[in-house]
Design an enzyme around this catalytic site. Sequence first.
Site, PDB file in Angstrom:
ATOM      1  N   HIS A  72       1.099  -1.778   0.512  1.00  0.00           N
ATOM      2  CA  HIS A  72       0.225  -0.158  -0.010  1.00  0.00           C
ATOM      3  C   HIS A  72       1.031   1.253   0.188  1.00  0.00           C
ATOM      4  O   HIS A  72       1.931   1.482   0.261  1.00  0.00           O
ATOM      5  CB  HIS A  72      -0.616   0.264   1.306  1.00  0.00           C
ATOM      6  CG  HIS A  72      -2.267  -0.441   1.236  1.00  0.00           C
ATOM      7  ND1 HIS A  72      -3.067  -0.322   2.268  1.00  0.00           N
ATOM      8  CD2 HIS A  72      -2.321  -2.286   0.308  1.00  0.00           C
ATOM      9  CE1 HIS A  72      -4.478  -1.953   1.676  1.00  0.00           C
ATOM     10  NE2 HIS A  72      -3.909  -2.702   0.381  1.00  0.00           N
ATOM     11  N   TYR A 201      -9.776   5.638   7.156  1.00  0.00           N
ATOM     12  CA  TYR A 201     -10.158   5.974   7.978  1.00  0.00           C
ATOM     13  C   TYR A 201     -11.393   6.787   8.428  1.00  0.00           C
ATOM     14  O   TYR A 201     -10.770   7.540   7.439  1.00  0.00           O
ATOM     15  CB  TYR A 201      -8.895   6.168   9.111  1.00  0.00           C
ATOM     16  CG  TYR A 201      -7.550   5.825   9.579  1.00  0.00           C
ATOM     17  CD1 TYR A 201      -7.601   4.676  10.618  1.00  0.00           C
ATOM     18  CD2 TYR A 201      -6.950   4.557   8.521  1.00  0.00           C
ATOM     19  CE1 TYR A 201      -6.147   3.739  11.158  1.00  0.00           C
ATOM     20  CE2 TYR A 201      -5.853   3.762   8.617  1.00  0.00           C
ATOM     21  CZ  TYR A 201      -5.578   3.209  10.410  1.00  0.00           C
ATOM     22  OH  TYR A 201      -4.836   2.306   9.838  1.00  0.00           O
ATOM     23  N   PRO A 293      -5.154   0.172  18.208  1.00  0.00           N
ATOM     24  CA  PRO A 293      -4.695  -0.746  17.533  1.00  0.00           C
ATOM     25  C   PRO A 293      -5.014   0.975  16.194  1.00  0.00           C
ATOM     26  O   PRO A 293      -5.284   0.417  15.425  1.00  0.00           O
ATOM     27  CB  PRO A 293      -5.556  -1.833  17.324  1.00  0.00           C
ATOM     28  CG  PRO A 293      -7.063  -1.522  17.572  1.00  0.00           C
ATOM     29  CD  PRO A 293      -6.292  -0.598  19.052  1.00  0.00           C
ATOM     30  N   LYS A 297       0.407  -0.625  15.482  1.00  0.00           N
ATOM     31  CA  LYS A 297       1.758  -0.744  15.515  1.00  0.00           C
ATOM     32  C   LYS A 297       1.704  -1.536  16.421  1.00  0.00           C
ATOM     33  O   LYS A 297       3.459  -1.869  16.588  1.00  0.00           O
ATOM     34  CB  LYS A 297       2.367   1.110  16.272  1.00  0.00           C
ATOM     35  CG  LYS A 297       2.235   2.382  15.572  1.00  0.00           C
ATOM     36  CD  LYS A 297       3.130   2.135  14.857  1.00  0.00           C
ATOM     37  CE  LYS A 297       3.067   3.221  14.360  1.00  0.00           C
ATOM     38  NZ  LYS A 297       3.322   2.950  12.362  1.00  0.00           N
ATOM     39  N   TYR A 385       3.175   6.486  10.069  1.00  0.00           N
ATOM     40  CA  TYR A 385       2.554   5.469   9.859  1.00  0.00           C
ATOM     41  C   TYR A 385       3.314   4.591   8.863  1.00  0.00           C
ATOM     42  O   TYR A 385       3.429   3.234   9.510  1.00  0.00           O
ATOM     43  CB  TYR A 385       1.354   5.677   9.313  1.00  0.00           C
ATOM     44  CG  TYR A 385       0.340   4.943   8.779  1.00  0.00           C
ATOM     45  CD1 TYR A 385      -0.837   4.846   9.228  1.00  0.00           C
ATOM     46  CD2 TYR A 385       0.513   3.854   7.803  1.00  0.00           C
ATOM     47  CE1 TYR A 385      -2.101   4.105   9.808  1.00  0.00           C
ATOM     48  CE2 TYR A 385      -0.176   3.061   8.033  1.00  0.00           C
ATOM     49  CZ  TYR A 385      -1.799   2.665   8.459  1.00  0.00           C
ATOM     50  OH  TYR A 385      -2.391   2.088   8.971  1.00  0.00           O
TER      51      TYR A 385
END
Length: 391
Positions: A72, A201, A293, A297, A385
């Site tokens: 991704h 998200y 979550p 991580k 991220y």
Amino acid sequence: MRTQVGIIGAGPAGLLLSHLLHLRGIDSVVLEARSRDYVERRVRAGVLEHPTAELLREVGLGARMDLEGMVHHGISLRFDGADHRIGFDELLGRSITVYGQQEVVKDLIAARLEAGGELLFEVSEVAVHGLTSDRPAITFTDAEGRPRELACAVIAGCDGFHGVSRQAIPETALTVHEHEYPFAWLGILAEAPPVREELIYTHHERGFALYSMRSPELTRLYLQVDPDEEIESWPDDRIWTELHARLALGGESGLHEGPLREKGISTMRSFVASPLRYGRLFLAGDAAHIVPPTGAKGMNLAVGDVHLLARALERLLLHNESDLVESYSDTALRRVWRAEHFSWFMTSMLHRFPGNDPFQRQLQLAQLRYTAESTAAATSLAENYVGLPFS
């Protein structure tokens, strides 16, 4: 029984530590309370940071990941009725890989068994002894019901939040930081092809939602729910209705529905115990720290811990030098606390808090808009991220 490193827990942390030690010529034995079938089927995290994927390739564990994993190049923040993409490639030139934790575990177990590694599943009554001596030991009952003792030079506690390792450390020797969040996640694994190539998200007035995937045939989806919700109150139809509502753009979510392989509700917490060492016992992964979550991580922190710990144990056991084991806890915790902050930041920015305070909601929207519109803010999110270096 005797070995150099006794490892409690056959999750990603314990198995990868055993593999890294093997590459350095150090013997280990891994003890696991569950069956091999259980740990290979247990669905957990699915996002591998760039440093995690690179390490797996470096130590010979990347072949199936590169074949079946999904690379991704960004994520989307969905708010104000639109998607706002954070492009990792454009900002950093790095990416993440979606490859389920259970697949990493399968690869690790196969590699350890092929190398003759000793993995003991379905053990019980595990206890640790002599942690402040130079001859620690682990007692346990094996799968056949026989009492056993494993003498070792070092014990690695990789047995998760509820394991015996951290509990064996006296309370006076441990400092604990913990934060409970006023919401939980309802997660489903659906037999439905993903409709997007990247994670979404979603910040929505009804609550947070996350769109993700595990394979070209399986979609992983999450809903924010109250922490005291019971899964029986969420039949499949209700789950899909709520997912469609929170993920809709222009009145349509585009989601493919399908049979649910699993569903469950998980509470959310931040937790850090320090130090990560007590005598000859070293903690790694969820035994030492938990993150919500939202920042993806958990497994990556475990990988970072054992990457450091393997180097430290090599120095101690092969060269009789203790500098890296002495600094292990402080070094690992610097990365842990950075990830704790990022996970808290993502969680606080995206979830609806009890009471739906309009002032707080406007602050969240202001942060989301700034993150989407500012190259500096987007780069900071992307850097955290995608994953900071292990060292």
